[in-house]
Design a protein around this motif. Sequence first.
Motif, mmCIF file in Angstrom:
data_model
loop_
_atom_site.group_PDB
_atom_site.id
_atom_site.type_symbol
_atom_site.label_atom_id
_atom_site.label_comp_id
_atom_site.label_asym_id
_atom_site.label_seq_id
_atom_site.Cartn_x
_atom_site.Cartn_y
_atom_site.Cartn_z
ATOM 1 N N GLY A 195 0.815 -1.210 0.000
ATOM 2 C CA GLY A 195 0.000 0.000 0.000
ATOM 3 C C GLY A 195 0.842 1.251 0.000
ATOM 4 N N LYS A 196 0.176 2.368 0.254
ATOM 5 C CA LYS A 196 0.850 3.664 0.255
ATOM 6 C C LYS A 196 0.522 4.395 1.544
ATOM 7 C CE LYS A 196 1.375 7.920 -2.317
ATOM 8 N NZ LYS A 196 0.907 8.751 -3.407
ATOM 9 N N GLN A 197 1.560 4.770 2.271
ATOM 10 C CA GLN A 197 1.380 5.504 3.516
ATOM 11 C C GLN A 197 1.244 6.983 3.184
ATOM 12 O OE1 GLN A 197 4.647 5.304 6.302
ATOM 13 N NE2 GLN A 197 3.374 5.891 7.996
ATOM 14 N N GLU A 198 0.157 7.589 3.644
ATOM 15 C CA GLU A 198 -0.067 9.002 3.395
ATOM 16 C C GLU A 198 0.761 9.854 4.358
ATOM 17 O OE1 GLU A 198 -4.222 9.824 3.551
ATOM 18 O OE2 GLU A 198 -4.703 8.318 2.052
ATOM 19 N N GLU A 199 1.122 11.036 3.896
ATOM 20 C CA GLU A 199 1.827 11.979 4.761
ATOM 21 C C GLU A 199 0.838 12.506 5.801
ATOM 22 O OE1 GLU A 199 5.091 12.928 4.856
ATOM 23 O OE2 GLU A 199 5.390 11.342 3.384
ATOM 24 N N PRO A 200 1.240 12.565 7.075
ATOM 25 C CA PRO A 200 0.319 13.061 8.104
ATOM 26 C C PRO A 200 0.073 14.561 7.948
ATOM 27 C CG PRO A 200 2.469 12.606 9.051
ATOM 28 C CD PRO A 200 2.511 12.148 7.628
ATOM 29 N N ASP A 201 -1.117 14.999 8.325
ATOM 30 C CA ASP A 201 -1.476 16.415 8.316
ATOM 31 C C ASP A 201 -0.799 17.067 9.519
ATOM 32 O OD1 ASP A 201 -2.625 18.912 8.484
ATOM 33 O OD2 ASP A 201 -4.687 18.186 8.309
ATOM 34 N N PRO A 202 0.155 17.991 9.308
ATOM 35 C CA PRO A 202 0.882 18.598 10.435
ATOM 36 C C PRO A 202 -0.022 19.270 11.460
ATOM 37 C CG PRO A 202 1.884 19.211 8.344
ATOM 38 C CD PRO A 202 0.607 18.488 8.026
ATOM 39 N N SER A 203 -1.194 19.744 11.038
ATOM 40 C CA SER A 203 -2.093 20.402 11.987
ATOM 41 C C SER A 203 -2.763 19.398 12.926
ATOM 42 C CB SER A 203 -3.164 21.200 11.238
ATOM 43 O OG SER A 203 -4.042 20.325 10.555
ATOM 44 N N LYS A 204 -2.645 18.097 12.630
ATOM 45 C CA LYS A 204 -3.268 17.066 13.459
ATOM 46 C C LYS A 204 -2.245 16.188 14.169
ATOM 47 C CE LYS A 204 -7.269 16.853 10.463
ATOM 48 N NZ LYS A 204 -8.045 16.050 9.531
#
Length: 75
Positions: free
Chosen positions: A45-54
């Motif tokens: 799969g593909k790991q998404e980049e985390p949202d820095p605001s969260k």
Amino acid sequence: MSEAQRQRNRELMPNVAALVDEWKQEFPDMKVIWAKDLVTGHEVGKQEEPDPSKVFVIPANYYPNTETPKKGRKK
């Protein structure tokens, strides 16, 4: 994904397969987007980049200010 590919992933990622099997019992409609078996090193799969605001990065010397409530023994 073909059944042959699913079987191959289960063989390459037995720890993830066991965890997914357990979660599927509770959440039958869940979908795995990304997974990595930390024992075998296999990844799908593909790991998404985390949202820095969260995201909150816990500092190494961080300790909570309040005590966590603990359940006592029943008598």
